[in-house]
Design a protein around this motif. Structure first.
Motif, mmCIF file in Angstrom:
data_model
loop_
_atom_site.group_PDB
_atom_site.id
_atom_site.type_symbol
_atom_site.label_atom_id
_atom_site.label_comp_id
_atom_site.label_asym_id
_atom_site.label_seq_id
_atom_site.Cartn_x
_atom_site.Cartn_y
_atom_site.Cartn_z
ATOM 1 N N ILE A 92 -8.497 -0.860 8.783
ATOM 2 C CA ILE A 92 -7.602 -1.803 9.281
ATOM 3 C C ILE A 92 -7.163 -2.605 8.008
ATOM 4 C CG2 ILE A 92 -9.612 -3.351 9.731
ATOM 5 C CD1 ILE A 92 -7.900 -4.725 11.622
ATOM 6 N N GLY A 93 -5.999 -2.938 7.958
ATOM 7 C CA GLY A 93 -5.543 -3.659 6.604
ATOM 8 C C GLY A 93 -3.957 -3.555 6.531
ATOM 9 N N ASP A 94 -3.333 -3.275 5.371
ATOM 10 C CA ASP A 94 -2.096 -3.117 5.031
ATOM 11 C C ASP A 94 -1.712 -1.665 5.081
ATOM 12 O OD1 ASP A 94 -2.434 -2.494 2.576
ATOM 13 O OD2 ASP A 94 -2.042 -4.480 1.721
ATOM 14 N N HIS A 95 -0.572 -1.495 4.652
ATOM 15 C CA HIS A 95 0.115 -0.299 4.448
ATOM 16 C C HIS A 95 -0.839 0.764 3.705
ATOM 17 C CE1 HIS A 95 3.078 3.129 4.117
ATOM 18 N NE2 HIS A 95 3.549 2.620 5.276
ATOM 19 N N SER A 96 -1.520 0.346 2.940
ATOM 20 C CA SER A 96 -2.294 1.012 1.771
ATOM 21 C C SER A 96 -3.214 1.756 2.443
ATOM 22 C CB SER A 96 -2.943 0.052 0.655
ATOM 23 O OG SER A 96 -4.059 -0.949 1.119
ATOM 24 N N ILE A 97 -3.965 1.642 4.045
ATOM 25 C CA ILE A 97 -4.939 2.228 4.542
ATOM 26 C C ILE A 97 -4.502 3.702 4.725
ATOM 27 C CG2 ILE A 97 -5.779 -0.062 5.492
ATOM 28 C CD1 ILE A 97 -4.680 0.760 8.209
ATOM 29 N N PRO A 109 0.671 -11.237 7.363
ATOM 30 C CA PRO A 109 0.463 -10.145 6.769
ATOM 31 C C PRO A 109 0.988 -8.778 7.439
ATOM 32 C CG PRO A 109 -1.399 -10.709 8.435
ATOM 33 C CD PRO A 109 -0.067 -11.867 8.304
ATOM 34 N N ASP A 110 1.034 -7.749 6.593
ATOM 35 C CA ASP A 110 1.464 -6.511 7.001
ATOM 36 C C ASP A 110 0.233 -5.918 7.775
ATOM 37 O OD1 ASP A 110 2.456 -3.868 7.329
ATOM 38 O OD2 ASP A 110 2.266 -3.430 5.337
ATOM 39 N N GLY A 111 0.087 -6.001 9.115
ATOM 40 C CA GLY A 111 -1.240 -5.470 9.623
ATOM 41 C C GLY A 111 -0.876 -4.018 10.226
#
Length: 105
Positions: free
Chosen positions: A96-101, A71-73
């Motif tokens: 926290i998550g991927d680039h969308s945060i 995952p992109d973390g």
């Protein structure tokens, strides 16, 4: 190091698959917390390069990358002091998550 998490971080974290949570916690224990204990938030020593920690301009919010491939973390945080004169900052986890945060860090 004291820390707190925003409600958004708690929701994001709960949505992560177990493997992604494990990867984040490993990066936290093995790299971020030792760097904070060493004083990286003051600039000396620098943040660990493997975490790609940087400030999201123009804000006091920092980003770290805990994984580069699937995952992109990513996670965002800021540091604050509870009271004037307090020397130890409190780490506030924001998202926290991927680039969308980054749309709402």
């Amino acid at each position: 190091m004291k820390y707190r998490a925003t409600a958004a971080f708690d929701r994001d974290f709960a949505r992560l698959p177990a493997e992604h949570r494990r990867l984040f916690l490993t990066a936290l224990r093995e790299h971020l917390l030792p760097a904070i204990d060493a004083g990286s938030f003051t600039g000396t020593p620098p943040w660990p390069r493997r975490l790609r920690i940087h400030r999201l301009t123009p804000s006091p919010i920092y980003s770290l990358t805990w994984n580069f491939t699937s995952p992109d973390g990513r996670a965002t945080f800021h540091l604050q002091h509870d009271s004037p004169g307090e020397t130890d900052p409190i780490l506030i986890w924001r998202r926290i998550g991927d680039h969308s945060i980054y749309s709402q860090p």
